[in-house]
Design an enzyme around this catalytic site. Structure first.
Site, PDB file in Angstrom:
ATOM      1  N   GLY A  72       0.772  -1.241   0.000  1.00 46.11           N
ATOM      2  CA  GLY A  72       0.000   0.000   0.000  1.00 46.11           C
ATOM      3  C   GLY A  72       0.799   1.283   0.000  1.00 46.11           C
ATOM      4  O   GLY A  72       0.230   2.355   0.234  1.00 46.11           O
ATOM      5  N   ASP A  98      -5.911  -5.673  -3.990  1.00 46.29           N
ATOM      6  CA  ASP A  98      -4.953  -6.727  -4.320  1.00 46.29           C
ATOM      7  C   ASP A  98      -5.678  -8.063  -4.330  1.00 46.29           C
ATOM      8  O   ASP A  98      -6.855  -8.156  -3.973  1.00 46.29           O
ATOM      9  CB  ASP A  98      -3.750  -6.742  -3.375  1.00 46.29           C
ATOM     10  CG  ASP A  98      -2.457  -6.991  -4.163  1.00 46.29           C
ATOM     11  OD1 ASP A  98      -2.398  -7.994  -4.901  1.00 46.29           O
ATOM     12  OD2 ASP A  98      -1.523  -6.176  -4.050  1.00 46.29           O
ATOM     13  N   CYS A 141       8.739  -3.094 -10.889  1.00 47.95           N
ATOM     14  CA  CYS A 141      10.044  -3.041 -10.214  1.00 47.95           C
ATOM     15  C   CYS A 141      11.033  -3.961 -10.937  1.00 47.95           C
ATOM     16  O   CYS A 141      11.808  -4.676 -10.301  1.00 47.95           O
ATOM     17  CB  CYS A 141       9.926  -3.381  -8.738  1.00 47.95           C
ATOM     18  SG  CYS A 141       9.169  -4.981  -8.399  1.00 47.95           S
TER      19      CYS A 141
END
Length: 447
Positions: free
Chosen positions: A266, A286, A384
């Site tokens: 979060g 999620d 990422c």
């Protein structure tokens, strides 16, 4: 804390058997023994993280001194050898004799008395002949040399070489082995950076400014996050500056509705909720209850009332929210090649085939994400990782298939961050080159 070596052994076996991810297994043990000696907790953490981080190098060394290749050893013996070799090669404060003796004791304690002599022999042989270890030649085979020197699978090095020159590749993989400080985002609505700094320093924590984001700090010389008042009372939370920059580039305005589709734990949602100053609404979703529990823990700790969590599969189209959001953040599941320094087992689990499957999943999520954005609204696409197929190619796929345009983010970047592609609407941050995780961020506007 019971014997920290035995705790480390258990974690290494679980990770080796793929029963648990290393960062989760480590966190569970630290939480269980949070009131134990700081020295034992630190030793345990370094032993597990270091052994995993250097596993390829360790295995290369072990195979020079053992008639049985380490991959053929029983899981417990393999873990004992790896953590023993790590102590001998990389932990100067641990006497080699202690590394050997404790490994033998644990082998016997766990019912492997007949193999304790084997463990003892391999470890003592390595201890005696440290200076005779043979490593690959850089000149003869650069990829094998880099793989063993930096403990990275050779295929990942070759994969990086398709995009970057050898100097850049080496900087990236070298950064994975660097010691990392903890990065915190200080909430503006809770007094901001100076208030957090004051509280942390009063508890003896070393605090430094972040490199990219104004409200970021890096901390060291602390034991357990939940013992720090500023963290416990919700004035700050853990978040890398790359992730903060992603949320910052969303450029939220008061009263806006923001959807964060793959949100756990979060961080980006917290950042934008803070920027909204109590107004608007942030919906953080999620896939599982485990993940939304992580989001809820953060919401409860910081006390935001304009942020909520929800279990929802991003692959499923939510017709209720079509064209409803001012901003959609799609930080999708990815290969994680940009954060291998923080999550050591990624490099042992990911594969090229797996990355191709991830691109399909990402596009499945993006095909829904674009529909939630209002006309004139913003879509932030991020990962990422540093895989072009998951990053630039997906960004261009959105432009080619949906009614979106790229947003020039040059002027929105921190002044010290100059990346040419920013005018095309996206940036690729690289570990070892930029002062943060490897991260891709793209910004698009719905026409």
């Amino acid at each position: 804390m019971q014997n920290p070596r035995e705790c480390a052994l258990d974690v290494l076996i679980k990770v080796d058997k793929k029963e648990e991810l290393s960062h989760i297994a480590i966190s569970n043990v630290l939480e269980k023994y949070q009131f134990s000696e700081k020295r034992d907790r630190a030793f345990f953490t370094r032993l597990v993280e270091g052994t995993l981080e250097r596993q390829i190098t360790i295995d290369y060394v072990a195979d020079q001194f053992s008639k049985t290749k380490i991959r053929k050893c029983k899981p417990l013996i393999r873990a004992l050898l790896r953590m023993g070799i790590y102590q001998i090669l990389y932990m100067d404060q641990v006497p080699d004799s202690a590394a050997c003796n404790e490994a033998v004791k644990l082998a016997k304690k766990r019912g492997f008395s007949r193999l304790s002599g084997f463990v003892n022999g391999v470890l003592r042989n390595i201890s005696r002949k440290k200076d005779e270890i043979q490593y690959p030649s850089r000149e003869k085979n650069l990829e094998t040399y880099l793989s063993v020197a930096y403990s990275i699978p050779e295929w990942i090095i070759k994969f990086f070489q398709k995009t970057y020159d050898n100097e850049t590749v080496e900087k990236i993989i070298a950064s994975y082995l660097e010691e990392r400080k903890t990065t915190l985002c200080c909430l503006i609505s809770k007094g901001g950076k100076e208030a957090v700094r004051k509280e942390l320093e009063a508890e003896g924590v070393t605090v430094e400014d972040g490199s990219l984001i104004e409200n970021a700090v890096q901390i060291s010389d602390y034991d357990f996050l939940y013992r720090l008042k500023a963290f416990r009372e919700g004035s700050c939370y853990v978040q890398d500056e790359s992730s903060m920059l992603c949320a910052k580039l969303a450029s939220v305005q008061k009263e806006q509705f923001v959807m964060d589709l793959c949100s756990a734990p979060g961080g980006k949602s917290l950042y934008v909720a803070d920027q909204l100053k109590g107004s608007g609404r942030v919906l953080s979703r999620d896939l599982t209850e485990y993940k939304t529990d992580l989001i809820e823990d953060n919401i409860d700790r910081v006390g935001f009332t304009n942020m909520e969590s929800e279990v929802f599969d991003a692959r499923v189209l939510d017709e209720e929210h079509i064209e409803a959001a001012d901003v959609v953040i799609a930080d999708v599941p990815c290969s994680g090649l940009g954060i291998m320094g923080k999550k050591n087992d990624i490099k042992y689990h990911i594969s090229e085939e797996g990355m191709k499957d991830l691109v399909k999943l990402q596009r499945e999520i993006l095909a829904n994400a674009v529909q939630y954005v209002k006309h004139g609204g913003t879509l932030i696409y991020s990962t990422c990782t540093i895989n072009p197929a998951e990053n630039e190619e997906n960004f261009r796929w959105i432009l080619d298939h949906f009614d979106f345009e790229a947003v020039d983010i040059t002027k929105e970047l921190p002044k010290d961050l100059k990346i040419e592609t920013a005018q095309e609407g996206f940036i690729q941050l690289l570990p070892g080159i930029h002062p943060c995780d490897g991260f891709f961020i793209g910004k698009l506007r719905r026409k």
